[in-house]
Write a protein that holds these residues in place. Structure first.
Motif, PDB file in Angstrom:
ATOM      1  N   PHE A 115       0.851  -1.199   0.000  1.00 56.14           N
ATOM      2  CA  PHE A 115       0.000   0.000   0.000  1.00 56.14           C
ATOM      3  C   PHE A 115       0.879   1.239   0.000  1.00 56.14           C
ATOM      4  O   PHE A 115       1.751   1.387   0.853  1.00 56.14           O
ATOM      5  CB  PHE A 115      -0.890  -0.004   1.246  1.00 56.14           C
ATOM      6  CG  PHE A 115      -1.970   1.044   1.228  1.00 56.14           C
ATOM      7  CD1 PHE A 115      -3.269   0.712   0.864  1.00 56.14           C
ATOM      8  CD2 PHE A 115      -1.691   2.362   1.571  1.00 56.14           C
ATOM      9  CE1 PHE A 115      -4.264   1.675   0.836  1.00 56.14           C
ATOM     10  CE2 PHE A 115      -2.691   3.332   1.543  1.00 56.14           C
ATOM     11  CZ  PHE A 115      -3.978   2.997   1.179  1.00 56.14           C
ATOM     12  N   ILE A 138      -2.556   5.190  -4.010  1.00 50.01           N
ATOM     13  CA  ILE A 138      -3.487   6.318  -4.025  1.00 50.01           C
ATOM     14  C   ILE A 138      -2.712   7.621  -3.912  1.00 50.01           C
ATOM     15  O   ILE A 138      -1.769   7.718  -3.124  1.00 50.01           O
ATOM     16  CB  ILE A 138      -4.581   6.200  -2.916  1.00 50.01           C
ATOM     17  CG1 ILE A 138      -5.598   7.350  -3.049  1.00 50.01           C
ATOM     18  CG2 ILE A 138      -3.983   6.151  -1.525  1.00 50.01           C
ATOM     19  CD1 ILE A 138      -6.835   7.181  -2.169  1.00 50.01           C
ATOM     20  N   MET A 173      -2.891  11.260  -2.635  1.00 52.99           N
ATOM     21  CA  MET A 173      -3.714  11.972  -1.646  1.00 52.99           C
ATOM     22  C   MET A 173      -3.670  13.484  -1.874  1.00 52.99           C
ATOM     23  O   MET A 173      -2.969  13.973  -2.742  1.00 52.99           O
ATOM     24  CB  MET A 173      -3.236  11.627  -0.230  1.00 52.99           C
ATOM     25  CG  MET A 173      -3.488  10.177   0.156  1.00 52.99           C
ATOM     26  SD  MET A 173      -5.213   9.654   0.030  1.00 52.99           S
ATOM     27  CE  MET A 173      -5.971  10.590   1.369  1.00 52.99           C
ATOM     28  N   ILE A 224       0.315  15.293   4.526  1.00 57.18           N
ATOM     29  CA  ILE A 224      -0.282  14.956   5.825  1.00 57.18           C
ATOM     30  C   ILE A 224      -1.195  13.750   5.637  1.00 57.18           C
ATOM     31  O   ILE A 224      -1.070  12.730   6.330  1.00 57.18           O
ATOM     32  CB  ILE A 224      -1.095  16.150   6.375  1.00 57.18           C
ATOM     33  CG1 ILE A 224      -0.206  17.375   6.574  1.00 57.18           C
ATOM     34  CG2 ILE A 224      -1.810  15.763   7.658  1.00 57.18           C
ATOM     35  CD1 ILE A 224      -0.988  18.647   6.907  1.00 57.18           C
ATOM     36  N   ALA A 225      -2.103  13.882   4.679  1.00 55.07           N
ATOM     37  CA  ALA A 225      -3.051  12.793   4.413  1.00 55.07           C
ATOM     38  C   ALA A 225      -2.316  11.534   3.963  1.00 55.07           C
ATOM     39  O   ALA A 225      -2.722  10.421   4.322  1.00 55.07           O
ATOM     40  CB  ALA A 225      -4.065  13.232   3.359  1.00 55.07           C
ATOM     41  N   CYS A 265      -1.021   9.744   7.054  1.00 60.08           N
ATOM     42  CA  CYS A 265      -2.151   9.251   7.853  1.00 60.08           C
ATOM     43  C   CYS A 265      -2.796   8.044   7.170  1.00 60.08           C
ATOM     44  O   CYS A 265      -3.165   7.065   7.823  1.00 60.08           O
ATOM     45  CB  CYS A 265      -3.190  10.354   8.042  1.00 60.08           C
ATOM     46  SG  CYS A 265      -2.595  11.754   9.020  1.00 60.08           S
ATOM     47  N   THR A 266      -2.925   8.107   5.861  1.00 62.48           N
ATOM     48  CA  THR A 266      -3.581   7.031   5.115  1.00 62.48           C
ATOM     49  C   THR A 266      -2.776   5.734   5.195  1.00 62.48           C
ATOM     50  O   THR A 266      -3.357   4.665   5.417  1.00 62.48           O
ATOM     51  CB  THR A 266      -3.798   7.462   3.655  1.00 62.48           C
ATOM     52  OG1 THR A 266      -4.663   8.592   3.646  1.00 62.48           O
ATOM     53  CG2 THR A 266      -4.411   6.354   2.826  1.00 62.48           C
ATOM     54  N   ILE A 296      -0.811   4.854   7.552  1.00 64.16           N
ATOM     55  CA  ILE A 296      -0.903   4.347   8.932  1.00 64.16           C
ATOM     56  C   ILE A 296      -2.214   3.571   9.097  1.00 64.16           C
ATOM     57  O   ILE A 296      -2.244   2.475   9.669  1.00 64.16           O
ATOM     58  CB  ILE A 296      -0.793   5.500   9.948  1.00 64.16           C
ATOM     59  CG1 ILE A 296       0.619   6.102   9.932  1.00 64.16           C
ATOM     60  CG2 ILE A 296      -1.155   5.018  11.364  1.00 64.16           C
ATOM     61  CD1 ILE A 296       0.772   7.405  10.727  1.00 64.16           C
ATOM     62  N   GLY A 297      -3.296   4.125   8.571  1.00 66.77           N
ATOM     63  CA  GLY A 297      -4.590   3.413   8.620  1.00 66.77           C
ATOM     64  C   GLY A 297      -4.501   2.074   7.910  1.00 66.77           C
ATOM     65  O   GLY A 297      -4.964   1.047   8.412  1.00 66.77           O
ATOM     66  N   ALA A 298      -3.874   2.071   6.733  1.00 66.22           N
ATOM     67  CA  ALA A 298      -3.759   0.823   5.961  1.00 66.22           C
ATOM     68  C   ALA A 298      -2.870  -0.188   6.675  1.00 66.22           C
ATOM     69  O   ALA A 298      -3.132  -1.394   6.643  1.00 66.22           O
ATOM     70  CB  ALA A 298      -3.205   1.130   4.566  1.00 66.22           C
TER      71      ALA A 298
END
Lengths: 65, 260, 385
Positions: free
Chosen positions: C28, C56, C58, C62-63, C66-67, C69-71
């Motif tokens: 990812f 992806i 973004m 920043i995003a 964060c993205t 980390i979520g994945a």
């Protein structure tokens, strides 16, 4: 609406905001001297459950039977 | 299952003030999840920072309490990592629209399948009552003692303009409608925004003489109306409640359009 | 471009990073375009989906962090890449990944700074930002390399360390390394050990503690969507991941976050030595400036000069023991870097004779040359310029 069921109030969680009392269509609830919600008038209560839906403290539960 | 069976009981009672509307939103969200029949392990709740964001800690799902304004970005990663999971993002108005405004419009533009439940209490509660992008012009906050000069966003118009495929507004007074809207928002395959007008009696109410939680909820009752209601002919200032956008679109994937 | 041997390729540095990440199991990637790291995103936007992964773009850096980390919390191996200003924007979420102990790899292809600086020019000015950019006490792993084979290997090592220590790892490359082209031999499957995520063996229905350390100090994970529900937060938290303001918990957590890396500094340390055995003058360098340092050492050796090079490939935790030991007994130590002395300062702190440590540097966007280094050496040796 059937008259089965009880309104159970969790006094530990109730913060006494009075929302359930103010919006009860049948005036079945009061705030007691300790400022906790109290199901004072079960005979008036239609068990509509609005008090449970609107309780911000998740302190009211309409328990069936 | 009763609502409390979805909570991590050892953290209750919650930290929200007496009369705060956020608990009503949490309870409505749980009822919506129960109604849909989702298993606890199928739900991820991702929140940012603020009063509303504390919700993640209380809920017995997979939960993530992240950075101020960034919840939708973290949630995007969770959703793309596990598209089969239901990802719900509870946010406050400052969290979602000030510091997180960029992530909000881009999540809407992508129309990624997340459910954003925005508790709009028109104030920063956690830090003690400062103005937010949803504080109406002229209203007071601790950083606008003479009334705020900046105009507020219209969250519904913002979400529509940015491309969200499901946009709804309700209030904490309309608790049945609240549950129904969150349910529809979760079921919707795309970026769903539910603005819930919620009350902060402690800061917003007190500074603006709007009364306690009860009085503020009466305000939601008396100053809102369903979309298309005739009442607005006489009172155009009434705020509309209901589902403004509900469009079926192809489900977003970063792979984009694939050639057959 | 493929040559006769299918595993030997002539590629750009940014492509070596992408290939290393894919070899390490990248699944990812989220990112935002910025010079001079953009090619990493361009390459992965094509390569990653081909291999079943997700790419992806973004709305900002920043995003992007964060993205990923979520994945990562759903069980995937993740990476983002950026440069200069984008790395500044990522600092908040680096702290989150440190605090929540989320395996993640962050590439920073350094360029001239501060601010927008010199976007297309080489610099190594982010060394201290990699160490201390996010607020609060913490530790971090930062790796670098000077040639593309090592860029590939350090990228793989970065992924392995992210999993082994449940930490963000910063791959701190620079514009010259990222944009040059060189031969890279891509190892066959299994030639380099790949660390997979350590997942909990706690069965469903039994309490799982996401932040309870095993005896070996490791914390087995459970993917979001699995049978264990827990909380992840950037707040100080207990072994369940729930916020706590208890001072004992805060003390233990901060110690753990620092100790898990600093106490393993020796095993994390990566370095290379050239002609150090009999060297009287030791050069210390890293990244692309180590290329010029090595050239200068080789040139002087031909003329009988007793010079050697210690090339650091891990910058943080700072390999203090290694540096102290290798500097012992040298007449001069010359730290070669493209900043105002960020690693030189660290070297002076750990050696027994800091007065023998000198800085040979450039920070004007021009790649440091062997001649630049020689001029400084002549000066400190009293030979004039």
């Amino acid at each position: 609406m059937d008259k089965e069921g009880k309104v159970v109030i969790n006094r530990e969680w109730c913060k006494g905001c009075g929302i359930c009392v103010a919006f009860c269509p049948e005036e079945a609830l009061i705030l007691d001297p300790e400022e906790k919600a109290y199901w004072a008038h079960p005979e008036k209560c239609k068990r509509c459950g609005l008090c449970e839906l609107r309780c911000p403290d998740i302190a009211i539960e309409l328990v069936q039977k | 299952m009763p609502v409390k069976d979805y909570l991590r009981l050892r953290f209750l009672p919650h930290i929200w003030c007496p009369g705060c509307g956020h608990g009503i939103v949490m309870s409505g969200m749980i009822r919506a999840i129960e109604e849909i029949g989702l298993e606890k392990n199928e739900v991820v709740v991702v929140s940012g920072i603020g009063c509303s964001s504390r919700m993640a800690g209380y809920l017995d799902f997979h939960t993530m309490h992240t950075l101020h304004g960034r919840a939708l970005a973290f949630a995007t990663g969770v959703k793309l990592g596990r598209p089969d999971l239901t990802v719900i993002v509870p946010m406050g108005d400052g969290d979602a629209l000030a510091i997180g405004g960029n992530h909000f419009i881009h999540a809407a533009r992508r129309d990624i399948d997340l459910t954003a439940v925005i508790m709009n209490n028109r104030i920063y509660g956690m830090t003690g009552g400062q103005g937010s992008p949803m504080t109406p012009q002229g209203m007071r906050s601790t950083t606008a003692p003479r009334g705020i000069a900046d105009a507020a966003f219209d969250l519904v118009e913002l979400a529509k303009g940015a491309g969200a495929s499901f946009v709804a507004r309700t209030t904490t007074f309309h608790a049945t409608e609240l549950t129904r809207m969150i349910e529809k928002a979760i079921r919707h395959k795309g970026f769903s925004v539910v603005e819930v007008m919620s009350q902060c009696p402690t800061y917003y109410g007190r500074q603006n003489r709007l009364g306690n939680g009860v009085e503020m909820m009466k305000g939601f009752r008396d100053n809102t109306t369903s979309i298309g209601s005739k009442k607005r002919e006489a009172r155009p200032d009434l705020i509309e409640r209901g589902i403004f956008v509900d469009e079926d679109r192809p489900v977003y994937s970063p792979e984009g359009l694939k050639a057959d | 471009m493929t040559s006769e041997r299918p595993n030997m390729r002539f590629i750009q540095g940014n492509e070596a990073i992408a290939e290393g990440a894919l070899y390490a199991g990248l699944q990812f990637y989220a990112g935002y375009p910025i010079t001079p790291s953009t090619e990493i995103a361009e390459i992965l936007s094509r390569r990653l989906p081909e291999m079943g992964g997700t790419f992806i773009q973004m709305e900002d850096e920043i995003a992007s962090l964060c993205t990923i980390i979520g994945a990562s919390l759903t069980g995937l191996k993740v990476m983002t890449a950026t440069s200069g200003p984008g790395f500044s924007l990522m600092q908040e979420a680096i702290g989150y990944a440190v605090m929540a102990e989320v395996p993640s790899v962050i590439v920073n292809v350094q360029r001239g700074g501060p601010s927008t600086g010199l976007p297309t020019a080489v610099a190594q000015g982010d060394v201290n930002q990699a160490r201390w950019g996010t607020h609060g006490d913490h530790a971090i792993v930062t790796l670098t390399a000077s040639n593309l084979q090592d860029v590939f290997l350090m990228t793989v090592a970065g992924f392995n360390m992210a999993e082994a220590f449940r930490t963000p790892v910063i791959l701190l490359f620079d514009e010259v390394v990222a944009h040059m082209r060189e031969k890279v031999v891509v190892p066959g499957p299994g030639e380099i050990e790949i660390f997979e995520r350590l997942r909990t063996s706690v069965p469903e229905g039994t309490n799982y503690h996401p932040y309870l350390r095993r005896e070996d100090g490791r914390l087995p994970m459970s993917d979001f969507g699995g049978v264990h529900r827990y909380n992840v937060t950037g707040l100080v938290h207990d072994m369940w991941g729930f916020p706590s303001t208890d001072s004992t918990i805060a003390y233990d957590l901060l110690h753990h976050l620092v100790d898990k890396l600093e106490n393993r500094a020796d095993s994390i340390a990566r370095y290379k030595e050239y002609f150090t055995d009999d060297a009287r003058v030791l050069l210390i360098s890293y990244g692309s400036s180590a290329r010029s340092a090595l050239q200068m050492v080789v040139d002087r050796r031909k003329k009988g000069g007793k010079l050697g090079l210690l090339e650091l490939q891990s910058l943080w935790p700072f390999p203090a023991e290694t540096v102290r030991e290798k500097c012992e007994g040298r007449t001069h130590i010359l730290v070669v870097e493209m900043n105002m002395g960020q690693i030189c300062h660290e070297v002076k702190k750990v050696v027994s004779r800091p007065e023998r440590v000198f800085l040979a540097n450039r920070f004007d966007g021009i790649f440091i040359s062997p001649g630049d280094i020689l001029r400084v050496l002549n000066m400190v040796q009293g030979k004039g310029v």
